[in-house]
Scaffold this active site. Structure first.
Site, PDB file in Angstrom:
ATOM      1  N   LEU B  82     199.484  66.790  67.233  1.00  0.00           N
ATOM      2  CA  LEU B  82     199.139  66.374  66.354  1.00  0.00           C
ATOM      3  C   LEU B  82     197.885  67.158  65.879  1.00  0.00           C
ATOM      4  O   LEU B  82     196.768  67.729  66.313  1.00  0.00           O
ATOM      5  CB  LEU B  82     199.123  64.992  65.706  1.00  0.00           C
ATOM      6  CG  LEU B  82     200.087  64.803  65.892  1.00  0.00           C
ATOM      7  CD1 LEU B  82     199.916  63.152  65.228  1.00  0.00           C
ATOM      8  CD2 LEU B  82     201.032  65.367  65.238  1.00  0.00           C
ATOM      9  N   ASP B  83     198.252  67.859  64.318  1.00  0.00           N
ATOM     10  CA  ASP B  83     196.686  68.557  64.204  1.00  0.00           C
ATOM     11  C   ASP B  83     195.676  67.988  63.197  1.00  0.00           C
ATOM     12  O   ASP B  83     196.263  66.690  63.097  1.00  0.00           O
ATOM     13  CB  ASP B  83     197.270  70.434  63.402  1.00  0.00           C
ATOM     14  CG  ASP B  83     197.914  70.460  62.646  1.00  0.00           C
ATOM     15  OD1 ASP B  83     198.624  71.273  61.862  1.00  0.00           O
ATOM     16  OD2 ASP B  83     197.619  69.625  61.942  1.00  0.00           O
ATOM     17  N   SER B  84     194.540  68.396  62.835  1.00  0.00           N
ATOM     18  CA  SER B  84     194.097  67.032  62.381  1.00  0.00           C
ATOM     19  C   SER B  84     194.676  67.363  60.604  1.00  0.00           C
ATOM     20  O   SER B  84     194.255  66.616  59.639  1.00  0.00           O
ATOM     21  CB  SER B  84     192.828  68.088  61.796  1.00  0.00           C
ATOM     22  OG  SER B  84     192.770  70.185  61.417  1.00  0.00           O
ATOM     23  N   ASP B  86     198.032  66.693  60.182  1.00  0.00           N
ATOM     24  CA  ASP B  86     198.641  65.622  60.565  1.00  0.00           C
ATOM     25  C   ASP B  86     198.343  64.653  60.002  1.00  0.00           C
ATOM     26  O   ASP B  86     198.249  63.568  60.017  1.00  0.00           O
ATOM     27  CB  ASP B  86     199.436  65.396  61.892  1.00  0.00           C
ATOM     28  CG  ASP B  86     200.703  66.766  61.787  1.00  0.00           C
ATOM     29  OD1 ASP B  86     199.762  67.446  63.271  1.00  0.00           O
ATOM     30  OD2 ASP B  86     201.094  67.102  60.692  1.00  0.00           O
TER      31      ASP B  86
END
Lengths: 95, 127
Positions: B82-84, B86
């Site tokens: 996931l990214d930040s 998310d």
């Protein structure tokens, strides 16, 4: 934004995340339909910008942060029911 | 003072075997300390296993997540890809589940199930 970075967030990253969080918090107070609309718009916009803009281009990022904060302030006013897609584009007709 | 108490207890307690005397006294003391503990606010605290299960469920139901990869130790960005952003969304979902408001400074640090569990479990207002 995809590749895992160093654990610590930079100051500007924190500001971006804070703004994102601000939008999501404000969306909670809207109707479920408007909330979903706001969330998908904001999510798409933030992610698009994270791809398009170099993470070192502080000038552009700061410009977007300022603009985003203004949009969030507008969204917070009670009579602002939804975030229309025109608010999110570059042209700002209000000024 | 303790001696008076002790003799008062021993006077009133019927013990079948002499050797059990100290056991009875210590169980009385144990009862007393648990009585005191029940007066504190820690009794309406969530069970750790409840917190773990609820947080794991939240992460599993996140649309971008592969549920089979989710464990209580999983790291949102490193393990789940996931990214930040998310990460922000997941922490906010956790806020809603446990009826909390997590300040930015703390929320920025929560980047794994383990940290989320610790935060919620230690929060006095989590429900």
């Amino acid at each position: 934004m995809g590749a895992p970075r160093a654990h610590k967030l930079s100051g500007i990253q924190k500001q971006v995340l804070s703004l994102y969080r601000g939008f999501l918090r404000t969306a909670r107070s809207k109707t479920p339909e408007n909330r979903a609309h706001i969330e998908s718009l904001v999510s798409a916009e933030f992610r698009k910008n994270s791809q398009l803009i170099d993470r070192k281009n502080f000038l552009h990022i700061e410009y977007l942060l300022r603009r985003g904060k203004k949009q969030l302030d507008q969204l917070k006013t009670v009579d602002s029911v939804r975030l229309s897609s025109s608010n999110v584009k570059l042209s700002d007709t209000k000024n | 003072m303790a001696a008076v108490l002790r003799s008062a207890i021993l006077r009133n307690v019927r013990v079948p075997v002499v050797g059990n005397g100290s056991k009875v006294v210590s169980s009385l003391w144990a009862h007393r300390s648990s009585y005191v503990r029940s007066m504190s606010s820690h009794d309406d605290h969530l069970e750790r296993s409840q917190v773990v299960d609820r947080i794991v469920d939240i992460v599993k139901s996140f649309p971008k997540v592969d549920p089979s990869k989710v464990t209580p130790e999983v790291h949102f960005q490193k393990d789940l890809g996931l990214d930040s952003l998310d990460n922000v969304e997941i922490v906010m979902a956790i806020e809603e589940e446990f009826k909390l408001e997590i300040p930015d400074k703390e929320a920025d640090k929560i980047d794994s199930c383990a940290l989320a569990i610790e935060y919620v479990y230690n929060h006095p207002m989590a429900s």
